[in-house]
Design an enzyme around this catalytic site. Structure first.
Site, mmCIF file in Angstrom:
data_model
loop_
_atom_site.group_PDB
_atom_site.id
_atom_site.type_symbol
_atom_site.label_atom_id
_atom_site.label_comp_id
_atom_site.label_asym_id
_atom_site.label_seq_id
_atom_site.Cartn_x
_atom_site.Cartn_y
_atom_site.Cartn_z
ATOM 1 N N VAL A 18 0.832 -1.207 0.000
ATOM 2 C CA VAL A 18 0.000 0.000 0.000
ATOM 3 C C VAL A 18 0.868 1.258 0.000
ATOM 4 O O VAL A 18 0.628 2.195 -0.770
ATOM 5 C CB VAL A 18 -0.958 0.005 1.206
ATOM 6 C CG1 VAL A 18 -1.749 1.321 1.259
ATOM 7 C CG2 VAL A 18 -1.913 -1.177 1.131
ATOM 8 N N ARG A 49 11.555 -0.669 7.832
ATOM 9 C CA ARG A 49 12.452 -1.510 8.623
ATOM 10 C C ARG A 49 13.788 -1.726 7.918
ATOM 11 O O ARG A 49 14.828 -1.843 8.560
ATOM 12 C CB ARG A 49 11.781 -2.856 8.914
ATOM 13 C CG ARG A 49 10.757 -2.798 10.018
ATOM 14 C CD ARG A 49 10.220 -4.167 10.354
ATOM 15 N NE ARG A 49 9.441 -4.730 9.256
ATOM 16 C CZ ARG A 49 8.829 -5.912 9.298
ATOM 17 N NH1 ARG A 49 8.935 -6.669 10.372
ATOM 18 N NH2 ARG A 49 8.127 -6.347 8.280
ATOM 19 N N LYS A 110 -6.930 -1.101 10.534
ATOM 20 C CA LYS A 110 -8.216 -1.554 11.079
ATOM 21 C C LYS A 110 -8.056 -2.259 12.420
ATOM 22 O O LYS A 110 -8.917 -2.136 13.304
ATOM 23 C CB LYS A 110 -8.917 -2.489 10.093
ATOM 24 C CG LYS A 110 -8.117 -3.703 9.695
ATOM 25 C CD LYS A 110 -8.825 -4.542 8.658
ATOM 26 C CE LYS A 110 -7.940 -5.674 8.152
ATOM 27 N NZ LYS A 110 -6.835 -5.202 7.284
ATOM 28 N N VAL A 137 -11.525 0.088 6.054
ATOM 29 C CA VAL A 137 -12.646 -0.801 5.746
ATOM 30 C C VAL A 137 -12.991 -0.688 4.265
ATOM 31 O O VAL A 137 -13.203 0.412 3.756
ATOM 32 C CB VAL A 137 -13.904 -0.452 6.577
ATOM 33 C CG1 VAL A 137 -15.060 -1.398 6.231
ATOM 34 C CG2 VAL A 137 -13.609 -0.505 8.066
ATOM 35 N N LYS A 210 -13.424 -4.827 11.062
ATOM 36 C CA LYS A 210 -14.138 -3.870 10.210
ATOM 37 C C LYS A 210 -15.570 -3.651 10.698
ATOM 38 O O LYS A 210 -16.086 -2.535 10.642
ATOM 39 C CB LYS A 210 -14.128 -4.380 8.773
ATOM 40 C CG LYS A 210 -12.730 -4.438 8.171
ATOM 41 C CD LYS A 210 -12.695 -5.181 6.852
ATOM 42 C CE LYS A 210 -11.296 -5.230 6.276
ATOM 43 N NZ LYS A 210 -11.215 -6.052 5.046
#
Length: 437
Positions: A18, A49, A110, A137, A210
Site C-alpha cells: 500500500v 524496517r 483496522k 474498511v 471492520k
C-alpha cells in the site's frame, strides 16, 4: 503548477504494497493534487524496517528512508502522518504522538482502530487534530465518510456487509464450481487472494475488526473487536452450498450490525460476523470474486448499497490519498474534520439476544415418530419451524429444517438438545439464515 502556498509536508510510515502505491500516486498525480488542495504535497520522510531494500522504480529519493519512525513523527516539519504498517504497537505510540502534537493522521490500520480506537480519538481531541481512516474498511469504496458525515442527520438502523475479499472469493468459487472449502482456499492462495496464513480472513478476525469500525460510526457508540460475535467459515461445506442452492440462496460471510431493543426494551447494538445463507434476490448475493459490498439501512435514506474492490495496493492507496487530500485542505483552511461521535453510549447486545434464523441439517434414524420428536424439541425452546425437507431412507435419512426468527440463544439451545436425541445420528451443519428467505 505553482500554488504560491507552502507545501503540506507528509511523513509515511510503511512502504510495502500500500505504501508504495501511495508514493506512486503522490508522484503521478502531483499536479492535480496541488490544484485540488491549493498547495503542493511534499513527502519529507518514509519510515521502513529495511531502508536499503530494493524497491524497483519507486519514484522517491532514497535519502528519505529512515528506520526511526518515532523520530520522523516528532519532526517539526511534518504536517500529516500516514500510517500503513498495521498492528497495534508500535503504531499506536506513533499515532498518539502525532495526534497529541496536533498533526493530522491518515491510517489504514483496522486492527488498531477496532481494538483501541478510543485512544486515537482521544489523542485527536487533545491535539485538535484530524484522524482519517477511510482505507481501514472496504479498500477504495467510499463508505466511512458517508457514515461519518453524509448520514449524520439520519438514523442508521442496520449495516450488513461483505467486507473480506478472500472469504468472498472462496465462497463464490464454492458456489460456482461445487468445490469444497479446501480446494477453493487453495485456488484463492494460488491467485494471491489468500495469505500464506489465511487465519485472520477465514476465521473472521479481519471482518470483525471492520464490523466494529462500521458499528461505531453508524450507531455513535464505541464498539471494539471484542464486542463482535465472530464465527469463521471453515466449517462451510460443499453440501451446505448445495443445500443453499436448493433453497434459492447463496452463502456469504457477513458482518451484521443492528440497532434495536434488547430483552428489556433498552436501545442497544448487536454486532456479529458469521457465514449465512441469503436469498439470491438480495443485493449482496450477486457480489462475487474478491469484491466487497455494504448494505446500509437508514430511517430517512432507506436502503443504500456501497460496492467495489475492498483490498489490494492500488484501491487501498486510493482511499488513503483521498484522506490525505481532506487532511491537507483542512490544514490550509485552519479547520478540522468532524470529531468522533460517540454520544449514544449504547450497550452491546449479546449474540444470544440477536434474532436470527437457522438452517439445520440432521442425519436421523428413519423410523416412525422421528419428525414429531424433533419438532417437540423446537417447540420446547419456543422456536417455530418454517420448512422441513426430508431426503434419503434408512441409514441415509436427512432432515433439513429452516426456522422462523428467534433469539439466537433459543436456537442454540435447540441444537444442543437435538444432539442428545438417540434418533439424531449427527448434526451435519448449522447455518444462520438472513435476508427474508
Amino acid at each position: 503548477m505553482s500554488s504560491g502556498k507552502p507545501a503540506v509536508r507528509l511523513a509515511l510510515l510503511g512502504c510495502g504494497t500500500v505504501g508504495s502505491e501511495v508514493v506512486r500516486l503522490l508522484h503521478d498525480q502531483a499536479e492535480d493534487l496541488t490544484a485540488r488542495i491549493g498547495a503542493p504535497l511534499e513527502l519529507v520522510g518514509i519510515a521502513v524496517r529495511r531502508p536499503g531494500r530494493q524497491r524497483g522504480d519507486l519514484p522517491v529519493d532514497p535519502s528519505l528512508f529512515t528506520t526511526d519512525a518515532l523520530g520522523l513523527v516528532k519532526r517539526d516539519d511534518v504536517d500529516v502522518v500516514i500510517e500503513v504498517v498495521g498492528g497495534i504497537e508500535p503504531a499506536r505510540t506513533w499515532l498518539t504522538e502525532a495526534l497529541g502534537a496536533g498533526k493530522s493522521v491518515v491510517t489504514a490500520n483496522k486492527a488498531l482502530l477496532a481494538e483501541d480506537g478510543a485512544t486515537l480519538h482521544d489523542a485527536a481531541t487533545q491535539g485538535d487534530a484530524d484522524l482519517y481512516y477511510e482505507a481501514s474498511v472496504a479498500g477504495a469504496i467510499p463508505l466511512l465518510r458517508p457514515l461519518r458525515e453524509s448520514l449524520h442527520g439520519d438514523r442508521v438502523t442496520r449495516v450488513t456487509g461483505i467486507v473480506n475479499g478472500t472469504t468472498n472469493f472462496i465462497l463464490s468459487s464454492m458456489d460456482a464450481t461445487g468445490a469444497g472449502f479446501g480446494e477453493a482456499l487453495e485456488e484463492a492462495t494460488d491467485l494471491g487472494y489468500a495469505e500464506a496464513d489465511p487465519t485472520a480472513d477465514v476465521e473472521g478476525f479481519d471482518a470483525a475488526a471492520k464490523a466494529a469500525i462500521l458499528a461505531s460510526l453508524a450507531f455513535h457508540t464505541r464498539v471494539t473487536a471484542a464486542d463482535v460475535f465472530r464465527e469463521g467459515m471453515t466449517g462451510v461445506t460443499a453440501a451446505d452450498v448445495a443445500s443453499a442452492k436448493e433453497m434459492g440462496c447463496t452463502i456469504k460471510l457477513l458482518c451484521i450490525a443492528e440497532r434495536g431493543p434488547d430483552s428489556t426494551g433498552q436501545e442497544s447494538v448487536s454486532v456479529r460476523v458469521h457465514p449465512a445463507m441469503i436469498p439470491r434476490s438480495h443485493p449482496l448475493a450477486s457480489v462475487g470474486d474478491a469484491f466487497n459490498a455494504v448494505f446500509v439501512e437508514a430511517e430517512a435514506a432507506g436502503q443504500l448499497m456501497f460496492y467495489g474492490r475492498g483490498a489490494g495496493g492500488t484501491p487501498t492507496a486510493s482511499a488513503v490519498l483521498g484522506d490525505i487530500v481532506a487532511a491537507a485542505r483542512n490544514r490550509l483552511a485552519g479547520t478540522r474534520a468532524p470529531s468522533e461521535s460517540a454520544y449514544a453510549h449504547l450497550p452491546i447486545r449479546p449474540i444470544g439476544e440477536a434474532v436470527t434464523r437457522y438452517h439445520i441439517s440432521l442425519d436421523v434414524a428413519d423410523r416412525q415418530g422421528v419428525l414429531a420428536t424433533v419438532a417437540g424439541v423446537f417447540a420446547k425452546h419456543e422456536v417455530s419451524i418454517a420448512t422441513v425437507r426430508q431426503s434419503g431412507r434408512d441409514e441415509d435419512a436427512t432432515l433439513v429444517i429452516v426456522t422462523h426468527g428467534a433469539p439466537d440463544a433459543n436456537l442454540a439451545a435447540t441444537v444442543e438438545d437435538l444432539r442428545s436425541l438417540d434418533i439424531v445420528r449427527s448434526i451435519a451443519s448449522v447455518l444462520r439464515v438472513e435476508g427474508g428467505v
